[in-house]
Design a protein around this motif. Sequence first.
Motif, mmCIF file in Angstrom:
data_model
loop_
_atom_site.group_PDB
_atom_site.id
_atom_site.type_symbol
_atom_site.label_atom_id
_atom_site.label_comp_id
_atom_site.label_asym_id
_atom_site.label_seq_id
_atom_site.Cartn_x
_atom_site.Cartn_y
_atom_site.Cartn_z
ATOM 1 N N THR A 155 -10.805 41.359 -8.638
ATOM 2 C CA THR A 155 -11.680 41.668 -7.517
ATOM 3 C C THR A 155 -11.597 40.680 -6.358
ATOM 4 O O THR A 155 -11.946 41.037 -5.232
ATOM 5 N N ASN A 156 -11.180 39.451 -6.591
ATOM 6 C CA ASN A 156 -11.128 38.470 -5.505
ATOM 7 C C ASN A 156 -9.671 38.118 -5.187
ATOM 8 O O ASN A 156 -8.946 38.914 -4.633
ATOM 9 N N LYS A 157 -9.250 36.942 -5.543
ATOM 10 C CA LYS A 157 -7.851 36.574 -5.318
ATOM 11 C C LYS A 157 -6.946 37.481 -6.157
ATOM 12 O O LYS A 157 -7.150 37.657 -7.356
ATOM 13 N N LYS A 158 -5.937 38.056 -5.521
ATOM 14 C CA LYS A 158 -5.075 39.026 -6.187
ATOM 15 C C LYS A 158 -3.904 38.332 -6.881
ATOM 16 O O LYS A 158 -3.415 37.296 -6.407
ATOM 17 N N PRO A 159 -3.394 38.898 -7.965
ATOM 18 C CA PRO A 159 -2.278 38.261 -8.680
ATOM 19 C C PRO A 159 -1.010 38.172 -7.841
ATOM 20 O O PRO A 159 -0.161 37.315 -8.096
ATOM 21 N N HIS A 166 -5.865 33.135 -11.522
ATOM 22 C CA HIS A 166 -6.527 33.951 -12.537
ATOM 23 C C HIS A 166 -5.845 33.738 -13.892
ATOM 24 O O HIS A 166 -4.611 33.796 -13.983
ATOM 25 N N PRO A 167 -6.615 33.501 -14.960
ATOM 26 C CA PRO A 167 -5.998 33.218 -16.266
ATOM 27 C C PRO A 167 -5.188 34.375 -16.836
ATOM 28 O O PRO A 167 -4.318 34.154 -17.687
ATOM 29 N N LEU A 168 -5.451 35.601 -16.378
ATOM 30 C CA LEU A 168 -4.673 36.757 -16.828
ATOM 31 C C LEU A 168 -3.821 37.328 -15.695
ATOM 32 O O LEU A 168 -3.497 38.512 -15.671
ATOM 33 N N ARG A 169 -3.438 36.464 -14.798
ATOM 34 C CA ARG A 169 -2.601 36.874 -13.666
ATOM 35 C C ARG A 169 -1.303 37.537 -14.125
ATOM 36 O O ARG A 169 -0.830 38.504 -13.541
#
Length: 309
Positions: A244-248, A255-258
Amino acid sequence: MIHIACNIDHQFIQHCAVTLVSLFINNPGQVFCVHIVAGSLPQEDQDLLTKLAAPYGHTVRFYFPPADLLKNYSIKKFGQRISMATYYRCMFPSILPETVDKVLYLDCDIVIRGDISAFWNTDLEGYGVACIEDIGSQEKERYELLHYDPADSYFNAGVLLINLRYWRETHVDRQCETYFLTYPERIRFNDQDLLNVVLHAHKKFVPLTWNMQDGFYRTGIRERVNDWKAFREELLNPVILHYTNKKPWNYDSMHPLRAEYFVYLDKTPWKGWRPSHSVKTRIKRFFKLLPYALKWRKPKYINLDKAVG
């Protein structure tokens, strides 16, 4: 037949492809009809999505509503990050075929990691939507602006199981438009605010696994959780992962699940693409992450490997 709806423009075609491929791969045996709603979309983009779905046995339909359908709306926040297409969600009753009584709306900054049939089969009798509480639902200002009881909470509009029959019977599209025209100063989060105003008393909350938002991985979330062990398992194994915020695909995403995004990207025509391919981008990422690696700055995200007990 499971009906899926997405609002996109050309800039999101790659990310839509990732969302759809992840859905198809992790739901074998299901039959999907994907409804793509856009202001316009090049023919090559339409062909790409159609060809992407065909080997899995699914169909894609395209809808290009008239330009004046959204004439009474405007984007209230986030600048160029969000397009006017976001308001098509409010207008689904007049866009999607009347033969479709229920649709699962998905943003295209999403990866599907498992079977969605349990979510699809949620009983919607008497409800306009099945949805997931938004990470910002505890912000009192939202309810003060929108003028409804905080006890009804606030949902995230990026994943919605929509009862289209209810929306048509109660004219949700008309209600959204009327509210926006009457109280434009109350709207901050565009159609998400409108849908919360109209449906706050007619929604059904479902577990976070169906819309695990970026904010639930952020440092500080532990203070909001009663059963941390169970919540950590949800963080590790969401069915619908929502960036929802910074995109992968942003070079500085932490994000830890990027990496989940790139697993499915490599099963699309963009196989092998990475935001850090260029030397310049790798250098920028290095210096962006260095203060966190050296512990000069507090981590933005929790460490799922260490967050035990």
